[in-house]
Design an enzyme around this catalytic site. Structure first.
Site, PDB file in Angstrom:
ATOM      1  N   GLY A  88       6.832 -24.256 -55.065  1.00 22.12           N
ATOM      2  CA  GLY A  88       5.993 -23.062 -54.922  1.00 22.12           C
ATOM      3  C   GLY A  88       4.503 -23.364 -54.784  1.00 22.12           C
ATOM      4  O   GLY A  88       4.087 -24.354 -54.175  1.00 22.12           O
ATOM      5  N   VAL A 105       5.465 -26.693 -70.645  1.00 24.66           N
ATOM      6  CA  VAL A 105       4.337 -26.108 -71.388  1.00 24.66           C
ATOM      7  C   VAL A 105       4.793 -25.303 -72.615  1.00 24.66           C
ATOM      8  O   VAL A 105       3.967 -24.868 -73.412  1.00 24.66           O
ATOM      9  CB  VAL A 105       3.425 -25.230 -70.483  1.00 24.66           C
ATOM     10  CG1 VAL A 105       2.837 -26.055 -69.349  1.00 24.66           C
ATOM     11  CG2 VAL A 105       4.156 -24.001 -69.961  1.00 24.66           C
ATOM     12  N   TYR A 144       4.771  -9.325 -67.684  1.00 26.89           N
ATOM     13  CA  TYR A 144       4.036 -10.270 -66.835  1.00 26.89           C
ATOM     14  C   TYR A 144       2.553  -9.857 -66.733  1.00 26.89           C
ATOM     15  O   TYR A 144       1.650 -10.688 -66.854  1.00 26.89           O
ATOM     16  CB  TYR A 144       4.695 -10.281 -65.455  1.00 26.89           C
ATOM     17  CG  TYR A 144       4.079 -11.226 -64.458  1.00 26.89           C
ATOM     18  CD1 TYR A 144       4.399 -12.584 -64.477  1.00 26.89           C
ATOM     19  CD2 TYR A 144       3.207 -10.763 -63.470  1.00 26.89           C
ATOM     20  CE1 TYR A 144       3.843 -13.450 -63.552  1.00 26.89           C
ATOM     21  CE2 TYR A 144       2.650 -11.622 -62.542  1.00 26.89           C
ATOM     22  CZ  TYR A 144       2.979 -12.971 -62.587  1.00 26.89           C
ATOM     23  OH  TYR A 144       2.419 -13.824 -61.664  1.00 26.89           O
ATOM     24  N   THR A 158       7.595 -17.092 -52.628  1.00 27.99           N
ATOM     25  CA  THR A 158       8.124 -18.202 -53.445  1.00 27.99           C
ATOM     26  C   THR A 158       9.356 -17.678 -54.177  1.00 27.99           C
ATOM     27  O   THR A 158       9.676 -16.483 -54.112  1.00 27.99           O
ATOM     28  CB  THR A 158       7.109 -18.668 -54.516  1.00 27.99           C
ATOM     29  OG1 THR A 158       6.865 -17.565 -55.404  1.00 27.99           O
ATOM     30  CG2 THR A 158       5.802 -19.152 -53.923  1.00 27.99           C
TER      31      THR A 158
HETATM   32  P1  NDP Z   1       7.767 -20.485 -58.772  1.00 28.29           P
HETATM   33  O1  NDP Z   1       8.797 -19.783 -59.575  1.00 28.29           O
HETATM   34  O2  NDP Z   1       8.113 -20.976 -57.411  1.00 28.29           O
HETATM   35  O3  NDP Z   1       7.163 -21.711 -59.585  1.00 28.29           O
HETATM   36  C1  NDP Z   1       6.885 -21.613 -60.928  1.00 28.29           C
HETATM   37  C2  NDP Z   1       6.684 -23.020 -61.445  1.00 28.29           C
HETATM   38  O4  NDP Z   1       6.399 -22.943 -62.848  1.00 28.29           O
HETATM   39  C3  NDP Z   1       7.944 -23.888 -61.303  1.00 28.29           C
HETATM   40  O5  NDP Z   1       7.560 -25.201 -60.997  1.00 28.29           O
HETATM   41  C4  NDP Z   1       8.531 -23.807 -62.683  1.00 28.29           C
HETATM   42  O6  NDP Z   1       9.379 -24.890 -63.006  1.00 28.29           O
HETATM   43  C5  NDP Z   1       7.274 -23.848 -63.506  1.00 28.29           C
HETATM   44  N1  NDP Z   1       7.512 -23.495 -64.902  1.00 28.29           N
HETATM   45  C6  NDP Z   1       8.085 -22.397 -65.424  1.00 28.29           C
HETATM   46  N2  NDP Z   1       8.172 -22.508 -66.755  1.00 28.29           N
HETATM   47  C7  NDP Z   1       7.620 -23.708 -67.089  1.00 28.29           C
HETATM   48  C8  NDP Z   1       7.426 -24.405 -68.303  1.00 28.29           C
HETATM   49  N3  NDP Z   1       7.813 -23.900 -69.475  1.00 28.29           N
HETATM   50  N4  NDP Z   1       6.808 -25.609 -68.260  1.00 28.29           N
HETATM   51  C9  NDP Z   1       6.422 -26.150 -67.094  1.00 28.29           C
HETATM   52  N5  NDP Z   1       6.617 -25.556 -65.907  1.00 28.29           N
HETATM   53  C10 NDP Z   1       7.214 -24.339 -65.913  1.00 28.29           C
HETATM   54  O7  NDP Z   1       6.552 -19.449 -58.710  1.00 28.29           O
HETATM   55  P2  NDP Z   1       5.158 -19.440 -57.940  1.00 28.29           P
HETATM   56  O8  NDP Z   1       4.891 -20.732 -57.279  1.00 28.29           O
HETATM   57  O9  NDP Z   1       5.125 -18.187 -57.163  1.00 28.29           O
HETATM   58  O10 NDP Z   1       4.165 -19.218 -59.180  1.00 28.29           O
HETATM   59  C11 NDP Z   1       3.156 -20.135 -59.541  1.00 28.29           C
HETATM   60  C12 NDP Z   1       2.094 -19.395 -60.333  1.00 28.29           C
HETATM   61  O11 NDP Z   1       1.530 -18.377 -59.507  1.00 28.29           O
HETATM   62  C13 NDP Z   1       2.608 -18.677 -61.575  1.00 28.29           C
HETATM   63  O12 NDP Z   1       1.680 -18.811 -62.615  1.00 28.29           O
HETATM   64  C14 NDP Z   1       2.694 -17.238 -61.120  1.00 28.29           C
HETATM   65  O13 NDP Z   1       2.619 -16.341 -62.201  1.00 28.29           O
HETATM   66  C15 NDP Z   1       1.485 -17.163 -60.214  1.00 28.29           C
HETATM   67  N6  NDP Z   1       1.523 -16.030 -59.295  1.00 28.29           N
HETATM   68  C16 NDP Z   1       2.499 -15.957 -58.347  1.00 28.29           C
HETATM   69  C17 NDP Z   1       2.530 -14.873 -57.474  1.00 28.29           C
HETATM   70  C18 NDP Z   1       3.557 -14.743 -56.421  1.00 28.29           C
HETATM   71  O14 NDP Z   1       3.509 -13.738 -55.672  1.00 28.29           O
HETATM   72  N7  NDP Z   1       4.474 -15.682 -56.252  1.00 28.29           N
HETATM   73  C19 NDP Z   1       1.524 -13.785 -57.578  1.00 28.29           C
HETATM   74  C20 NDP Z   1       0.528 -13.984 -58.609  1.00 28.29           C
HETATM   75  C21 NDP Z   1       0.550 -15.077 -59.417  1.00 28.29           C
HETATM   76  P3  NDP Z   1      10.976 -24.870 -62.660  1.00 28.29           P
HETATM   77  O15 NDP Z   1      11.085 -25.221 -61.207  1.00 28.29           O
HETATM   78  O16 NDP Z   1      11.524 -25.897 -63.572  1.00 28.29           O
HETATM   79  O17 NDP Z   1      11.465 -23.487 -62.948  1.00 28.29           O
END
Ligand code: NDP
Length: 314
Positions: free
Chosen positions: A48, A95, A233, A272
Site C-alpha cells: 500500500g 507497532v 477510525y 489499497t
Molecule cells: P493497507 O491496508 O494497504 O496497509 C496498511 C499497512 O499497515 C500494512 O502494511 C499493514 O500490515 C500495516 N499494519 C497494520 N497493523 C500493523 C501493526 N500492528 N504493526 C505494523 N504494521 C501494521 O492500507 P493503506 O496503505 O491504505 O494505509 C496506510 C496508511 O494510510 C494507514 O495509516 C491508513 O490509515 C492511511 N490512510 C489510508 C487511506 C486510504 O484511502 N487507503 C486514507 C487515509 C489514510 P499487514 O500487511 O501485515 O496487514
C-alpha cells in the site's frame, strides 16, 4: 453529481496533475540535505501507501528501513526494491507489540546507530462504504494512535542530530479533522480543548480515547457525539493529528542542530487493501505528500496537517 461536487472533483484532479508534474522535478543539490547515509524508517511498508513511501524515499537516494509485522512478507517486499537497485533494508516491526519495538530499537542501534526520518504509516480500518461497526475499535485506536505514539517515543531518542533536522511524518486522515464541517465531534467544549494549543495535551487525547472506548464497551457510543462516519477510525486519526501538535510543541525548544520536525498528512482516498481498492487515487500519488514532508528543504515546518502538499486546518 451537483455542480459544487463536480467543481471540487475537477480541482482535486487538477491538483493531482500538478503534483505528478512536481514529482518529476529533481531536487537541486542545495535542496538535497540527505544522502545514502540518511536513514528513513517506514512502518507498515510491506504494501500500500507505506510501500510506495519506502520506494519513493529510496528513489531519492536515502537508505530506507522497510518494516513489516510479518517478516517474510517484509523480506519479499524489500526484495522488489533491492532488485530495483535501491538501498533498502528490512526488519520485523509490529507497532502493537512492545517486544517487537524493543528488538527493532536494539537492531537499529547496533546496525545504524540512529535514524533521521520516521514515517508512521501502519494503520488499520475495518469498515468499508457506509459500514460503521465499532467491533474492532480497540484495535483501531491501539494501532493507529497508540502504535504511532509508541513509535514516536521509541524513535526520538534514536534520532540523530543534523543541521537539517530529523523528521517525523504521520500518515493520518481528513476523517480525523477536528473542525471539519462534517464528521466532527459534537461536543463544542471538547473540540475547543482539543484545538487550543494551551489546553491540548497528551493526557487530554488519551482521556478522550478512553471515554470513547469505554462507551464502545458499554454500548453507549452512538449517543456520545463522536464523528458519524468510520467512527473508530476517525477518532483514532483525530488523536494522531492532535498528538502531532503536542509533540511538535514538546520538541520546539530543542537546540539548533538537534531539531526534530513532525507533521501529519492525509493521503486522500486511495486504491489499497484498506479501501477494498475502491479509492480514487493510486498509492503512488498518495505517498507523495508524505515523501515531500520527509524531505522538505525548508525544515522549519512543524506541527502542521497537510493534504496534496498544502497545509490544511486541523
Ligand atoms: P493497507 O491496508 O494497504 O496497509 C496498511 C499497512 O499497515 C500494512 O502494511 C499493514 O500490515 C500495516 N499494519 C497494520 N497493523 C500493523 C501493526 N500492528 N504493526 C505494523 N504494521 C501494521 O492500507 P493503506 O496503505 O491504505 O494505509 C496506510 C496508511 O494510510 C494507514 O495509516 C491508513 O490509515 C492511511 N490512510 C489510508 C487511506 C486510504 O484511502 N487507503 C486514507 C487515509 C489514510 P499487514 O500487511 O501485515 O496487514
Amino acid at each position: 453529481m451537483t455542480g459544487k461536487k463536480e467543481k471540487s472533483k475537477e480541482r482535486k484532479e487538477k491538483r493531482l496533475q500538478e503534483i505528478s508534474l512536481l514529482r518529476t522535478i529533481p531536487y537541486s543539490d542545495h535542496q538535497r540535505w540527505w544522502s545514502e547515509e540518511t536513514i528513513a524508517v517506514v512502518t507498515g511498508a510491506n504494501r500500500g501507501i507505506g510501500f510506495e513511501i519506502a520506494r519513493q524515499l529510496a528513489g531519492h537516494g536515502l537508505t530506507v528501513i522497510l518494516t513489516s509485522r510479518d517478516t517474510s512478507v517484509g523480506i519479499e517486499a524489500a526484495k522488489v526494491l533491492q532488485e530495483g537497485g535501491f538501498n533498502v533494508d528490512v526488519h520485523q516491526l509490529d507497532v502493537l507489540d512492545h517486544e517487537s519495538i524493543s528488538a527493532f530499537i536494539e537492531w537499529i542501534k547496533e546496525k545504524y546507530g540512529g535514524i533521521d526520518i520516521l514515517v508512521n504509516n501502519a494503520g488499520v480500518n475495518y469498515n468499508l462504504g457506509s459500514e460503521n461497526s465499532v467491533e474492532f475499535a480497540r484495535q483501531v485506536v491501539d494501532t493507529n494512535y497508540y502504535g504511532t505514539k509508541r513509535m514516536i517515543k521509541a524513535m526520538i531518542p534514536l534520532m540523530r542530530p543534523s543541521a537539517a533536522g530529523a523528521r517525523i511524518v504521520n500518515v493520518s486522515s481528513r476523517l480525523g479533522k477536528l473542525n471539519g464541517r462534517r464528521n466532527r465531534i459534537e461536543d463544542e467544549t471538547l473540540r475547543k480543548e482539543l484545538n487550543g494549543l494551551d489546553t491540548l495535551s497528551e493526557e487530554l487525547i488519551d482521556r478522550t480515547l478512553s471515554t470513547f472506548l469505554q462507551q464502545v464497551e458499554d454500548g453507549t457510543w452512538e449517543l456520545g457525539g463522536w464523528p458519524k462516519a468510520f467512527t473508530d477510525y476517525s477518532v483514532s486519526k483525530l488523536a494522531v493529528n492532535a498528538y502531532t501538535r503536542v509533540v511538535a510543541k514538546e520538541l520546539s525548544d530543542r537546540p539548533e542542530g538537534e531539531k526534530i520536525y513532525i507533521n501529519c498528512y492525509c493521503p486522500g482516498w486511495v486504491k489499497t487493501a484498506m479501501t477494498g481498492w475502491a479509492g480514487s487515487i493510486s498509492a503512488e500519488d498518495a505517498a507523495d505528500t508524505g515523501v515531500w514532508l520527509a524531505l522538505l528543504p525548508d525544515e522549519a515546518v512543524t506541527g502542521k496537517f497537510f493534504a496534496e502538499r498544502r497545509e490544511v486546518n486541523f
